[in-house]
Scaffold this active site. Structure first.
Site, mmCIF file in Angstrom:
data_model
loop_
_atom_site.group_PDB
_atom_site.id
_atom_site.type_symbol
_atom_site.label_atom_id
_atom_site.label_comp_id
_atom_site.label_asym_id
_atom_site.label_seq_id
_atom_site.Cartn_x
_atom_site.Cartn_y
_atom_site.Cartn_z
ATOM 1 N N LYS A 1 42.919 32.647 34.535
ATOM 2 C CA LYS A 1 42.223 32.225 33.410
ATOM 3 C C LYS A 1 41.682 34.016 33.093
ATOM 4 O O LYS A 1 40.941 34.214 34.849
ATOM 5 C CB LYS A 1 40.990 31.709 34.171
ATOM 6 C CG LYS A 1 40.019 31.228 33.392
ATOM 7 C CD LYS A 1 39.026 32.489 32.437
ATOM 8 C CE LYS A 1 37.813 32.621 32.820
ATOM 9 N NZ LYS A 1 36.895 34.129 32.514
ATOM 10 N N GLU B 1 39.436 37.430 46.022
ATOM 11 C CA GLU B 1 39.294 38.934 46.824
ATOM 12 C C GLU B 1 38.094 39.634 46.189
ATOM 13 O O GLU B 1 37.584 39.250 44.644
ATOM 14 C CB GLU B 1 40.359 39.470 46.171
ATOM 15 C CG GLU B 1 41.704 38.848 46.504
ATOM 16 C CD GLU B 1 42.159 39.600 48.335
ATOM 17 O OE1 GLU B 1 41.817 40.772 48.527
ATOM 18 O OE2 GLU B 1 42.953 39.911 48.932
ATOM 19 N N CYS C 1 37.741 47.693 43.189
ATOM 20 C CA CYS C 1 37.064 46.705 44.426
ATOM 21 C C CYS C 1 36.819 48.109 45.522
ATOM 22 O O CYS C 1 35.825 47.904 46.693
ATOM 23 C CB CYS C 1 37.855 45.956 44.360
ATOM 24 S SG CYS C 1 39.903 45.387 44.808
ATOM 25 N N GLU D 1 27.305 47.116 45.069
ATOM 26 C CA GLU D 1 28.392 46.842 44.174
ATOM 27 C C GLU D 1 27.614 47.263 43.114
ATOM 28 O O GLU D 1 27.881 46.695 42.452
ATOM 29 C CB GLU D 1 29.656 46.119 44.593
ATOM 30 C CG GLU D 1 30.365 46.714 44.141
ATOM 31 C CD GLU D 1 31.383 45.854 44.298
ATOM 32 O OE1 GLU D 1 31.021 44.603 43.314
ATOM 33 O OE2 GLU D 1 32.868 45.954 43.936
HETATM 34 P P1 NAP Z 1 33.221 38.493 38.581
HETATM 35 O O1 NAP Z 1 32.121 38.512 37.310
HETATM 36 O O2 NAP Z 1 32.919 37.993 39.621
HETATM 37 O O3 NAP Z 1 34.353 37.627 36.949
HETATM 38 C C1 NAP Z 1 35.323 37.371 37.444
HETATM 39 C C2 NAP Z 1 36.413 36.515 36.973
HETATM 40 O O4 NAP Z 1 35.450 34.815 37.143
HETATM 41 C C3 NAP Z 1 36.136 36.326 35.850
HETATM 42 O O5 NAP Z 1 37.145 35.367 34.304
HETATM 43 C C4 NAP Z 1 34.484 35.705 35.705
HETATM 44 O O6 NAP Z 1 35.343 35.911 33.403
HETATM 45 C C5 NAP Z 1 35.031 34.357 35.876
HETATM 46 N N1 NAP Z 1 33.367 34.153 35.801
HETATM 47 C C6 NAP Z 1 32.658 34.121 35.611
HETATM 48 N N2 NAP Z 1 31.413 33.543 35.916
HETATM 49 C C7 NAP Z 1 32.335 32.539 36.767
HETATM 50 C C8 NAP Z 1 31.579 31.066 36.744
HETATM 51 N N3 NAP Z 1 29.565 31.078 36.489
HETATM 52 N N4 NAP Z 1 32.155 30.373 37.199
HETATM 53 C C9 NAP Z 1 33.874 30.101 37.548
HETATM 54 N N5 NAP Z 1 33.771 31.503 36.937
HETATM 55 C C10 NAP Z 1 33.678 32.898 36.713
HETATM 56 O O7 NAP Z 1 33.196 40.538 38.472
HETATM 57 P P2 NAP Z 1 34.188 40.958 37.248
HETATM 58 O O8 NAP Z 1 33.238 41.633 37.180
HETATM 59 O O9 NAP Z 1 35.241 40.542 36.642
HETATM 60 O O10 NAP Z 1 34.878 42.231 38.476
HETATM 61 C C11 NAP Z 1 34.264 43.030 38.525
HETATM 62 C C12 NAP Z 1 34.464 42.159 40.517
HETATM 63 O O11 NAP Z 1 35.527 42.300 40.776
HETATM 64 C C13 NAP Z 1 33.262 43.247 41.832
HETATM 65 O O12 NAP Z 1 33.109 43.171 42.318
HETATM 66 C C14 NAP Z 1 34.767 44.264 41.920
HETATM 67 O O13 NAP Z 1 35.065 44.679 43.749
HETATM 68 C C15 NAP Z 1 36.216 42.682 42.019
HETATM 69 N N6 NAP Z 1 37.032 42.706 42.203
HETATM 70 C C16 NAP Z 1 37.311 42.641 43.671
HETATM 71 C C17 NAP Z 1 39.118 43.041 44.073
HETATM 72 C C18 NAP Z 1 39.495 42.616 45.495
HETATM 73 O O14 NAP Z 1 40.460 42.870 44.964
HETATM 74 N N7 NAP Z 1 39.046 42.608 46.468
HETATM 75 C C19 NAP Z 1 40.043 43.707 42.669
HETATM 76 C C20 NAP Z 1 39.400 43.932 41.835
HETATM 77 C C21 NAP Z 1 37.822 43.571 41.317
HETATM 78 P P3 NAP Z 1 34.589 35.943 32.804
HETATM 79 O O15 NAP Z 1 34.948 37.174 31.836
HETATM 80 O O16 NAP Z 1 33.368 35.164 31.546
HETATM 81 O O17 NAP Z 1 32.835 36.926 33.864
#
Ligand code: NAP
Ligand code: MG
Length: 498
Positions: A190, A266, A301, A400
């Site tokens: 997804k 992650e 991240c 963050e």
């Molecule tokens: P996000 O908002 O948490 O979204 C990640 C994924 O989860 C997306 O596919 C999102 O879909 C989905 N999602 C959102 N709300 C959801 C819900 N209520 N139920 C189920 N799934 C849901 O993160 P992002 O804004 O895309 O990415 C930024 C974050 O990723 C930052 O916090 C960053 O630190 C973290 N990150 C971590 C790593 C690591 O390896 N540690 C690497 C890269 C990024 P939608 O598209 O609808 O929002």
């Protein structure tokens, strides 16, 4: 033809954009017929309307993945053959790298040079690394007494759903798909709503590589519908999540309220980048400090978002970092010379601007940037931004931001630097610059994070595990250790003599 000779604007205009879900080896619209617009932050233009999947599509994809798993079409394929399929997929990512890089750049705004040299190169390398692992991982025989033979085997989990963020869309997907497929699982991806295009194209390339239908399905859609339906599905065996800490916690809840599926997370970070007075190379450290936060427009991240500089060297060092920030001006992401591109979208841009306001109101000193630029493009661009005189407990030093905003904090002793370094809910990444091996080792032991770099930032490659301590999550991507989370251990005890 070298990449610099390609006219990427022309190539982008000629590009075919995938827009449907990829289920059971073919593209199909969402059952509901719903679509969402995917917008390019380069100029604010709608690129295409993508299938918006929900629970009904999740049911279809899970059923397809389950069938593929249970009949063994992939799991039971001989290792040499599996390896050949994954190698072919890596080849196809390479031969389609210009097309895939363009999709990534158009969709989320990162510079084309980065899409090519980082995202596409690392994605094919990831798939290739796990292709190689397929016929090199052995199971175990336990040291039993003579009358028994006990095998400890790794068995694939079944249906793995990978939920992916938008900052490195194809690469984050590859970090999950590579080891999950290498272990013999079926996978459903997804992608984030902001950046579904490369994953959609990958589904088709996987079929072309010889991956049997149903083994890799791609489901674009909203988090609250498609993401949640995967998280709560009774027939999904594992969620491999990369994204925010907040949504990571939701997946633990979904698992607890449904079938106790495995969850690996992650999540976010607020990583400390520590500069000691005995830093061996101040120029290199200043450059690393700037790239550590501004690379990918700060949307990483493991961004070095907290720069900890020892008091005695502070002014001299910050002068060098400021110079880098002033030099690194975002530009047209489709120009191969551009090093910083657009923010992923307008929402994220406004969120970052809000943090800049919060930092100023809290009394931190804004020394570089702080504003939106290139507004005439219709896209979403921010100037690299530096705050100095930041206190460790300020909001901009704790949360963050996920944008090009550096929070600079000063300290006196190593002890103090480590304490400040550990003073957040996160623990993903850290770095320290010092000539002294004792200082380096002490810091590497006491900083609570999944990676500690010494005299570099952003060190590591596919052979080293990546992931967090504390609320940065658990479970590791990359390296052979990543295979462990896509398998369960099974003991087979054979009594040979009673
Ligand atoms: P996000 O908002 O948490 O979204 C990640 C994924 O989860 C997306 O596919 C999102 O879909 C989905 N999602 C959102 N709300 C959801 C819900 N209520 N139920 C189920 N799934 C849901 O993160 P992002 O804004 O895309 O990415 C930024 C974050 O990723 C930052 O916090 C960053 O630190 C973290 N990150 C971590 C790593 C690591 O390896 N540690 C690497 C890269 C990024 P939608 O598209 O609808 O929002
Ligand atoms: Mg987009």
């Amino acid at each position: 033809m070298t990449h610099n000779k390609i006219d990427y604007h022309q190539a982008a205009a000629d590009l075919a954009l995938p827009c449907d879900a990829y289920i059971d080896g073919q593209y199909q619209p969402a059952c509901s017929g719903d679509r969402f617009a995917t917008i390019s932050p380069i100029d604010g233009r709608i690129l295409t309307q993508v299938a918006s999947c929900d629970a009904a599509d999740v049911d279809l994809a899970v059923a397809s993945a389950r069938r593929a798993f249970e009949d063994g079409r992939w799991r039971d394929m001989p290792p040499r053959q599996k390896k050949a399929v994954l190698h072919k997929l890596a080849d196809l990512i390479e031969t389609h790298s210009t097309e895939l890089a363009l999709l990534e750049t158009l969709d989320m705004g990162k510079p084309i040079s980065q899409s090519l040299s980082v995202d596409m190169a690392a994605s094919s390398n990831t798939i290739r690394y796990y292709a190689e692992a397929v016929d090199k991982i052995y199971d175990e025989v336990a040291p039993t007494a003579h009358a028994a033979l006990a095998m400890i085997r790794r068995e694939p989990l079944g249906v793995v759903a990978a939920v992916i963020p938008w900052n490195f869309p194809l690469l984050m997907a590859a970090w999950k798909i590579g080891p999950a497929l290498a272990m013999g699982n079926s996978v459903i991806v997804k992608p984030a709503e902001q950046s579904p295009l490369t994953a959609l194209r990958l589904g088709e390339l996987a079929t072309q590589a010889g991956l049997p239908d149903g083994v890799l399905n791609i489901l674009p859609g909203m988090g609250e519908s498609a993401g949640q339906a995967l998280g709560r599905h009774g027939d999904v065996d594992m969620i491999a999540f990369t994204g925010s800490t907040q949504v990571g916690k939701l997946f633990m809840r979904y698992a607890g309220e449904s079938n106790m599926k495995r969850v690996s997370l992650e999540c976010g970070g607020k990583s400390p980048h520590i500069i000691m007075p005995d830093c061996p190379d101040f120029d290199a450290a200043a450059k690393a400090a700037a790239f550590g936060i501004f690379n990918n427009q700060g949307q990483a991240c493991n961004a070095g978002s907290r720069l900890l500089v020892q008091n005695d060297i502070r002014e001299d060092f910050m002068q060098r970092v400021r110079q880098w920030a002033q030099k690194l001006i975002p530009g047209d992401p489709l120009d191969p010379q551009t090093r910083l591109g657009a923010m992923v979208d307008e929402t994220q841009t406004l969120r970052v601007l809000d943090y800049i306001r919060i930092g100023q109101e809290a009394g931190a000193r804004l020394t570089v940037g702080g504003q939106r630029i290139l507004a005439e493009t219709g896209g979403s661009y921010l100037a690299p931004t530096i705050f100095e005189d930041v206190q460790p407990e300020m909001q901009i030093a704790q949360e963050e931001i996920f944008g090009p905003v550096l929070a600079t904090i000063s300290f006196e002793t190593l002890e103090e630097a480590i304490a400040i370094g550990n003073q957040t809910i996160y623990g993903l990444y850290a770095a320290i610059w010092t000539r002294d091996i004792e200082t380096a080792l002490e810091a590497s032991r006491r900083l609570k994070s999944g990676v500690v770099c010494v005299n570099s930032y952003d060190g590591g490659d596919i052979t080293t595990p990546f992931g967090g301590f504390k609320q940065s999550g658990f479970g590791r991507d990359k390296s052979l250790h990543a295979l462990e989370k896509y398998a369960d251990l099974k003991t087979v005890w054979i009594q040979t003599r009673s």
